[in-house]
Motif scaffolding. Sequence first.
Motif, PDB file in Angstrom:
ATOM      1  N   LYS A   1       0.853  -1.187   0.000  1.00  0.00           N
ATOM      2  CA  LYS A   1       0.000   0.000   0.000  1.00  0.00           C
ATOM      3  C   LYS A   1       0.889   1.236   0.000  1.00  0.00           C
ATOM      4  CE  LYS A   1      -3.716  -2.201   2.665  1.00  0.00           C
ATOM      5  NZ  LYS A   1      -4.517  -2.117   3.913  1.00  0.00           N
ATOM      6  N   ILE A   2       0.260   2.374  -0.254  1.00  0.00           N
ATOM      7  CA  ILE A   2       0.987   3.633  -0.217  1.00  0.00           C
ATOM      8  C   ILE A   2       1.534   3.857   1.196  1.00  0.00           C
ATOM      9  CG2 ILE A   2       0.774   6.144  -0.460  1.00  0.00           C
ATOM     10  CD1 ILE A   2      -1.428   5.648  -2.514  1.00  0.00           C
ATOM     11  N   GLY A   3       2.812   4.180   1.270  1.00  0.00           N
ATOM     12  CA  GLY A   3       3.448   4.394   2.570  1.00  0.00           C
ATOM     13  C   GLY A   3       4.239   3.200   3.070  1.00  0.00           C
ATOM     14  N   ASP A   4       3.996   2.014   2.476  1.00  0.00           N
ATOM     15  CA  ASP A   4       4.779   0.837   2.867  1.00  0.00           C
ATOM     16  C   ASP A   4       6.230   1.001   2.411  1.00  0.00           C
ATOM     17  OD1 ASP A   4       2.474  -0.126   3.879  1.00  0.00           O
ATOM     18  OD2 ASP A   4       2.235  -1.787   2.441  1.00  0.00           O
ATOM     19  N   THR A   5       7.116   0.337   3.127  1.00  0.00           N
ATOM     20  CA  THR A   5       8.541   0.376   2.782  1.00  0.00           C
ATOM     21  C   THR A   5       8.965  -0.967   2.211  1.00  0.00           C
ATOM     22  OG1 THR A   5       9.033   1.980   4.522  1.00  0.00           O
ATOM     23  CG2 THR A   5      10.885   0.741   3.633  1.00  0.00           C
ATOM     24  N   LEU A   6       9.523  -0.933   1.001  1.00  0.00           N
ATOM     25  CA  LEU A   6      10.046  -2.149   0.362  1.00  0.00           C
ATOM     26  C   LEU A   6      11.560  -2.166   0.508  1.00  0.00           C
ATOM     27  CD1 LEU A   6       7.991  -2.390  -2.972  1.00  0.00           C
ATOM     28  CD2 LEU A   6       7.445  -3.317  -0.707  1.00  0.00           C
ATOM     29  N   VAL A   7      12.064  -3.328   0.896  1.00  0.00           N
ATOM     30  CA  VAL A   7      13.508  -3.516   1.024  1.00  0.00           C
ATOM     31  C   VAL A   7      13.980  -4.458  -0.072  1.00  0.00           C
ATOM     32  CG1 VAL A   7      15.391  -4.298   2.498  1.00  0.00           C
ATOM     33  CG2 VAL A   7      13.417  -3.161   3.506  1.00  0.00           C
ATOM     34  N   PHE A   8      14.967  -4.025  -0.839  1.00  0.00           N
ATOM     35  CA  PHE A   8      15.555  -4.837  -1.911  1.00  0.00           C
ATOM     36  C   PHE A   8      16.954  -5.254  -1.456  1.00  0.00           C
ATOM     37  CE2 PHE A   8      12.462  -2.030  -3.676  1.00  0.00           C
ATOM     38  CZ  PHE A   8      11.827  -2.734  -4.675  1.00  0.00           C
ATOM     39  N   SER A   9      17.198  -6.539  -1.419  1.00  0.00           N
ATOM     40  CA  SER A   9      18.494  -7.015  -0.919  1.00  0.00           C
ATOM     41  C   SER A   9      18.960  -8.236  -1.690  1.00  0.00           C
ATOM     42  CB  SER A   9      18.408  -7.356   0.578  1.00  0.00           C
ATOM     43  OG  SER A   9      17.517  -8.430   0.792  1.00  0.00           O
ATOM     44  N   SER A  10      20.267  -8.344  -1.807  1.00  0.00           N
ATOM     45  CA  SER A  10      20.907  -9.478  -2.476  1.00  0.00           C
ATOM     46  C   SER A  10      22.374  -9.488  -2.075  1.00  0.00           C
ATOM     47  CB  SER A  10      20.777  -9.368  -3.995  1.00  0.00           C
ATOM     48  OG  SER A  10      21.449 -10.430  -4.640  1.00  0.00           O
ATOM     49  N   VAL A  11      23.003 -10.649  -2.199  1.00  0.00           N
ATOM     50  CA  VAL A  11      24.403 -10.763  -1.810  1.00  0.00           C
ATOM     51  C   VAL A  11      25.287  -9.881  -2.673  1.00  0.00           C
ATOM     52  CG1 VAL A  11      26.356 -12.354  -1.610  1.00  0.00           C
ATOM     53  CG2 VAL A  11      24.085 -13.106  -0.950  1.00  0.00           C
ATOM     54  N   GLN A  12      24.997  -9.820  -3.979  1.00  0.00           N
ATOM     55  CA  GLN A  12      25.871  -9.107  -4.904  1.00  0.00           C
ATOM     56  C   GLN A  12      25.533  -7.629  -5.069  1.00  0.00           C
ATOM     57  OE1 GLN A  12      23.698 -11.486  -5.644  1.00  0.00           O
ATOM     58  NE2 GLN A  12      22.913 -11.376  -7.747  1.00  0.00           N
ATOM     59  N   PHE A  13      24.436  -7.155  -4.406  1.00  0.00           N
ATOM     60  CA  PHE A  13      24.048  -5.752  -4.543  1.00  0.00           C
ATOM     61  C   PHE A  13      23.864  -5.102  -3.173  1.00  0.00           C
ATOM     62  CE2 PHE A  13      22.094  -7.908  -8.283  1.00  0.00           C
ATOM     63  CZ  PHE A  13      22.944  -7.377  -9.246  1.00  0.00           C
ATOM     64  N   LYS A  14      24.029  -3.771  -3.139  1.00  0.00           N
ATOM     65  CA  LYS A  14      23.803  -3.020  -1.912  1.00  0.00           C
ATOM     66  C   LYS A  14      22.303  -2.964  -1.615  1.00  0.00           C
ATOM     67  CE  LYS A  14      27.835   0.004  -2.421  1.00  0.00           C
ATOM     68  NZ  LYS A  14      28.289   1.421  -2.553  1.00  0.00           N
ATOM     69  N   GLU A  15      21.960  -3.018  -0.329  1.00  0.00           N
ATOM     70  CA  GLU A  15      20.548  -2.970   0.065  1.00  0.00           C
ATOM     71  C   GLU A  15      19.942  -1.618  -0.293  1.00  0.00           C
ATOM     72  OE1 GLU A  15      18.517  -2.456   4.256  1.00  0.00           O
ATOM     73  OE2 GLU A  15      19.232  -4.535   4.039  1.00  0.00           O
ATOM     74  N   ARG A  16      18.680  -1.654  -0.736  1.00  0.00           N
ATOM     75  CA  ARG A  16      17.973  -0.428  -1.124  1.00  0.00           C
ATOM     76  C   ARG A  16      16.580  -0.451  -0.496  1.00  0.00           C
ATOM     77  NH1 ARG A  16      17.279   3.090  -5.619  1.00  0.00           N
ATOM     78  NH2 ARG A  16      16.052   4.809  -4.739  1.00  0.00           N
ATOM     79  N   ARG A  17      16.163   0.689   0.089  1.00  0.00           N
ATOM     80  CA  ARG A  17      14.835   0.811   0.687  1.00  0.00           C
ATOM     81  C   ARG A  17      14.054   1.899  -0.041  1.00  0.00           C
ATOM     82  NH1 ARG A  17      14.796  -0.504   7.076  1.00  0.00           N
ATOM     83  NH2 ARG A  17      16.341  -2.191   7.048  1.00  0.00           N
ATOM     84  N   VAL A  18      12.785   1.569  -0.338  1.00  0.00           N
ATOM     85  CA  VAL A  18      11.935   2.506  -1.082  1.00  0.00           C
ATOM     86  C   VAL A  18      10.600   2.643  -0.356  1.00  0.00           C
ATOM     87  CG1 VAL A  18      10.741   2.943  -3.257  1.00  0.00           C
ATOM     88  CG2 VAL A  18      13.014   1.911  -3.273  1.00  0.00           C
ATOM     89  N   ILE A  19      10.201   3.888  -0.034  1.00  0.00           N
ATOM     90  CA  ILE A  19       8.883   4.163   0.533  1.00  0.00           C
ATOM     91  C   ILE A  19       7.920   4.422  -0.619  1.00  0.00           C
ATOM     92  CG2 ILE A  19       7.537   5.683   2.025  1.00  0.00           C
ATOM     93  CD1 ILE A  19      10.080   6.262   3.581  1.00  0.00           C
ATOM     94  N   LEU A  20       6.868   3.633  -0.707  1.00  0.00           N
ATOM     95  CA  LEU A  20       5.966   3.682  -1.844  1.00  0.00           C
ATOM     96  C   LEU A  20       5.073   4.919  -1.797  1.00  0.00           C
ATOM     97  CD1 LEU A  20       4.895  -0.077  -1.994  1.00  0.00           C
ATOM     98  CD2 LEU A  20       6.598   1.096  -3.408  1.00  0.00           C
TER      99      LEU A  20
END
Length: 254
Positions: free
Chosen positions: A64-83
Amino acid sequence: MNKVVCVFFVFLANNLLAQVGVSPVVKGKVDVNAMDLEGIYVVNLKTEASVVTDAEGVFAIPAKIGDTLVFSSVQFKERRVILTDENFVSANFSVRMEPAMNQLREVIIKRYDNINAVALGIIPAGQRSYTAAERKLKAATSLDPTATAGTMAGGSISADPLLNLFSGRSKMLKKELAVEKKEIFMQLLENMFDTDHFVRKLSIPVDYVKGFEYFAIENESFTKILNSKNKTTTEFLLGELAVKYKEIIARENN
């Protein structure tokens, strides 16, 4: 008529309740300079729902709007996005990620000169070591008294050296050995003296330095001194050879 209206409102209410219970899905793609984008985790921190991207980096996750998505992987730096609302209506919602660079702070190279074939007991101490060309030539020309290929002069010998002799392979291997020795001498000479030494101290024109090096290693007396790694004696003999070589250059240029 009243019954029809009641049924309609009941149906509409149930439909609204059903819609309220279903979370919308946000779709997007991970954008990164990499060939394989499959397996990147996408986690909704609020609902703890998680999915993984496909080979092209595409994902779809309830949010939903306002949720935070976390993108993570061993080969990439972690990224957080607030929708935001734009992430749900945009057809080109992409998340930029960067490769994780694991940089070493310090690299220490240690030399273990005492660890060699002799120290490990692989070969006896004092035994001469042979180059690749020397081993080939020795194998091609040595008669093996323990072989059973044939009998000659009362002893059992291998026929391979004789075949190599008649086929010319032994001669070829001797040439290969001679070339290898010259390459070794050339490396010794270049490690001992640089181009500036030949040009500045011996007055060899820079375009003739490489030719002078070949001229020097063709001299058997010089290669014996060079092989001893006595720099003073080698430098003295180089001076004498330089005089002769410059005379050759002068004759060729006249």
